[in-house]
Design a protein around this motif. Structure first.
Motif, PDB file in Angstrom:
ATOM      1  N   TYR A  95       0.829  -1.209   0.000  1.00 32.64           N
ATOM      2  CA  TYR A  95       0.000   0.000   0.000  1.00 32.64           C
ATOM      3  C   TYR A  95       0.863   1.259   0.000  1.00 32.64           C
ATOM      4  O   TYR A  95       0.577   2.226  -0.722  1.00 32.64           O
ATOM      5  N   LEU A  96       1.935   1.270   0.777  1.00 31.80           N
ATOM      6  CA  LEU A  96       2.821   2.434   0.808  1.00 31.80           C
ATOM      7  C   LEU A  96       3.500   2.645  -0.546  1.00 31.80           C
ATOM      8  O   LEU A  96       3.638   3.779  -1.017  1.00 31.80           O
ATOM      9  N   ILE A  97       3.920   1.553  -1.164  1.00 31.38           N
ATOM     10  CA  ILE A  97       4.547   1.668  -2.489  1.00 31.38           C
ATOM     11  C   ILE A  97       3.539   2.158  -3.517  1.00 31.38           C
ATOM     12  O   ILE A  97       3.844   2.993  -4.375  1.00 31.38           O
ATOM     13  N   TYR A  98       2.306   1.656  -3.427  1.00 29.05           N
ATOM     14  CA  TYR A  98       1.240   2.127  -4.315  1.00 29.05           C
ATOM     15  C   TYR A  98       1.027   3.631  -4.154  1.00 29.05           C
ATOM     16  O   TYR A  98       0.895   4.367  -5.145  1.00 29.05           O
ATOM     17  N   LEU A  99       0.986   4.106  -2.913  1.00 28.90           N
ATOM     18  CA  LEU A  99       0.816   5.536  -2.679  1.00 28.90           C
ATOM     19  C   LEU A  99       1.982   6.324  -3.262  1.00 28.90           C
ATOM     20  O   LEU A  99       1.801   7.422  -3.792  1.00 28.90           O
ATOM     21  N   GLY A 100       3.189   5.771  -3.136  1.00 31.63           N
ATOM     22  CA  GLY A 100       4.351   6.441  -3.690  1.00 31.63           C
ATOM     23  C   GLY A 100       4.266   6.580  -5.197  1.00 31.63           C
ATOM     24  O   GLY A 100       4.544   7.652  -5.760  1.00 31.63           O
ATOM     25  N   ILE A 101       3.866   5.514  -5.865  1.00 31.90           N
ATOM     26  CA  ILE A 101       3.718   5.557  -7.326  1.00 31.90           C
ATOM     27  C   ILE A 101       2.616   6.533  -7.719  1.00 31.90           C
ATOM     28  O   ILE A 101       2.751   7.304  -8.677  1.00 31.90           O
ATOM     29  N   LYS A 102       1.521   6.516  -6.960  1.00 29.69           N
ATOM     30  CA  LYS A 102       0.405   7.411  -7.250  1.00 29.69           C
ATOM     31  C   LYS A 102       0.825   8.869  -7.094  1.00 29.69           C
ATOM     32  O   LYS A 102       0.471   9.728  -7.932  1.00 29.69           O
ATOM     33  N   ALA A 103       1.577   9.165  -6.039  1.00 30.54           N
ATOM     34  CA  ALA A 103       2.052  10.538  -5.839  1.00 30.54           C
ATOM     35  C   ALA A 103       3.027  10.943  -6.937  1.00 30.54           C
ATOM     36  O   ALA A 103       2.994  12.072  -7.443  1.00 30.54           O
ATOM     37  N   TRP A 104       3.909  10.035  -7.332  1.00 23.79           N
ATOM     38  CA  TRP A 104       4.900  10.321  -8.380  1.00 23.79           C
ATOM     39  C   TRP A 104       4.220  10.681  -9.689  1.00 23.79           C
ATOM     40  O   TRP A 104       4.650  11.576 -10.416  1.00 23.79           O
ATOM     41  N   ARG A 105       3.126   9.976  -9.996  1.00 21.85           N
ATOM     42  CA  ARG A 105       2.456  10.159 -11.283  1.00 21.85           C
ATOM     43  C   ARG A 105       1.312  11.174 -11.222  1.00 21.85           C
ATOM     44  O   ARG A 105       0.661  11.417 -12.236  1.00 21.85           O
ATOM     45  N   ALA A 106       1.073  11.761 -10.057  1.00 20.00           N
ATOM     46  CA  ALA A 106      -0.074  12.663  -9.901  1.00 20.00           C
ATOM     47  C   ALA A 106       0.072  13.885 -10.807  1.00 20.00           C
ATOM     48  O   ALA A 106       1.145  14.482 -10.905  1.00 20.00           O
ATOM     49  N   PRO A 107      -1.019  14.298 -11.473  1.00 21.94           N
ATOM     50  CA  PRO A 107      -0.970  15.510 -12.312  1.00 21.94           C
ATOM     51  C   PRO A 107      -0.905  16.754 -11.446  1.00 21.94           C
ATOM     52  O   PRO A 107      -1.285  16.740 -10.272  1.00 21.94           O
ATOM     53  N   VAL A 108      -0.399  17.821 -12.005  1.00 21.35           N
ATOM     54  CA  VAL A 108      -0.360  19.101 -11.295  1.00 21.35           C
ATOM     55  C   VAL A 108      -1.111  20.128 -12.121  1.00 21.35           C
ATOM     56  O   VAL A 108      -1.378  19.937 -13.307  1.00 21.35           O
ATOM     57  N   HIS A 109      -1.451  21.242 -11.468  1.00 18.19           N
ATOM     58  CA  HIS A 109      -2.224  22.295 -12.105  1.00 18.19           C
ATOM     59  C   HIS A 109      -1.377  23.559 -12.181  1.00 18.19           C
ATOM     60  O   HIS A 109      -0.482  23.787 -11.374  1.00 18.19           O
ATOM     61  N   ASP A 110      -1.686  24.383 -13.137  1.00 20.21           N
ATOM     62  CA  ASP A 110      -0.904  25.600 -13.345  1.00 20.21           C
ATOM     63  C   ASP A 110      -1.031  26.584 -12.193  1.00 20.21           C
ATOM     64  O   ASP A 110      -0.145  27.363 -11.915  1.00 20.21           O
ATOM     65  N   ALA A 111      -2.169  26.575 -11.498  1.00 16.01           N
ATOM     66  CA  ALA A 111      -2.362  27.498 -10.383  1.00 16.01           C
ATOM     67  C   ALA A 111      -3.210  26.830  -9.329  1.00 16.01           C
ATOM     68  O   ALA A 111      -4.122  26.080  -9.642  1.00 16.01           O
ATOM     69  N   PRO A 112      -2.926  27.082  -8.035  1.00 16.42           N
ATOM     70  CA  PRO A 112      -3.741  26.501  -6.978  1.00 16.42           C
ATOM     71  C   PRO A 112      -5.124  27.105  -6.961  1.00 16.42           C
ATOM     72  O   PRO A 112      -5.333  28.228  -7.391  1.00 16.42           O
ATOM     73  N   ALA A 113      -6.071  26.353  -6.442  1.00 18.91           N
ATOM     74  CA  ALA A 113      -7.440  26.839  -6.373  1.00 18.91           C
ATOM     75  C   ALA A 113      -7.538  27.989  -5.389  1.00 18.91           C
ATOM     76  O   ALA A 113      -6.745  28.123  -4.469  1.00 18.91           O
TER      77      ALA A 113
END
Length: 210
Positions: A82-100
């Protein structure tokens, strides 16, 4: 339990709780991504998991895990995965040009409070070493000539208060981090650093032995 014994326990637990680990990293990361107020749900999940682990350790389940290495290994592998899964998910997470405008959302915009709570709970419960640690640690501070139940209540409450303090501290720190990583490049770097650390925690859990 004497006051001196309690102070020794409280100081030890305070220092241990403040050490960076999956719970604290999760509190910081959630605060960065969804804001401090919404991250309280994730912290609540972490605290619920901690409470359950401490209670079952006091009930002797930690001893059972130590006596049954196969059962411990099943839980350990699941937690590491589960921790490794979270790590991969965080690594691949998209980002946005500006915070909400609300201060939320660097990478996880649609999470409900229930999902945040569940994620914190799974992070907190994914480390079976906590069961063994508490089962071995608590008896060192228990007066065997006095009723044990009230003493366990005091020790568990002390542990919970210390953990709550540090979760809030890391969560507040996450707000400072959020102000610094305003650009998409920094957001991506933050996601990959936290992802790498989560994967590292998972790898370390796989290497640990009961």
């Amino acid at each position: 339990m004497t006051l001196h014994t309690w102070w020794l326990f409280a100081v030890t637990v305070f220092l241990l709780s403040g050490t960076p680990g999956p719970n604290m990293l999760h509190a910081l990361s959630r605060s960065v991504h969804v804001g401090l107020r919404r991250s309280l749900a994730a912290m609540g999940g972490c605290l619920t998991a901690l409470f359950l682990a401490l209670v079952v350790s006091a009930a002797g389940v930690g001893t059972l895990l130590a006596a049954e290495p196969r059962l411990f290994d099943v839980i350990r592998y699941a937690g590491a995965a589960y921790l490794i899964y979270l790590g991969i998910k965080a690594w691949r997470a998209p980002v946005h040009d500006a915070p909400a405008a609300t201060g939320e959302t660097l990478a996880t915009p649609g999470l409900s409070l229930r999902q945040l709570y569940r994620g914190g709970f799974l992070i907190g419960i994914s480390n079976p070493k906590l069961l063994l640690f508490a089962a071995a640690f608590f008896p060192q501070f228990i007066n065997r000539h006095a009723p044990s139940a009230p003493q366990f209540v005091i020790l568990i409450a002390t542990f919970m208060i210390s953990e709550m303090f540090w979760l809030l501290t890391y969560g507040i720190g996450g707000q400072g981090v959020a102000r610094v990583i305003s650009g998409p490049g920094m957001k991506r770097l933050f996601n990959r650093v936290t992802g790498t650390i989560f994967m590292g925690f998972g790898g370390l859990l796989l290497r640990l032995r009961a």
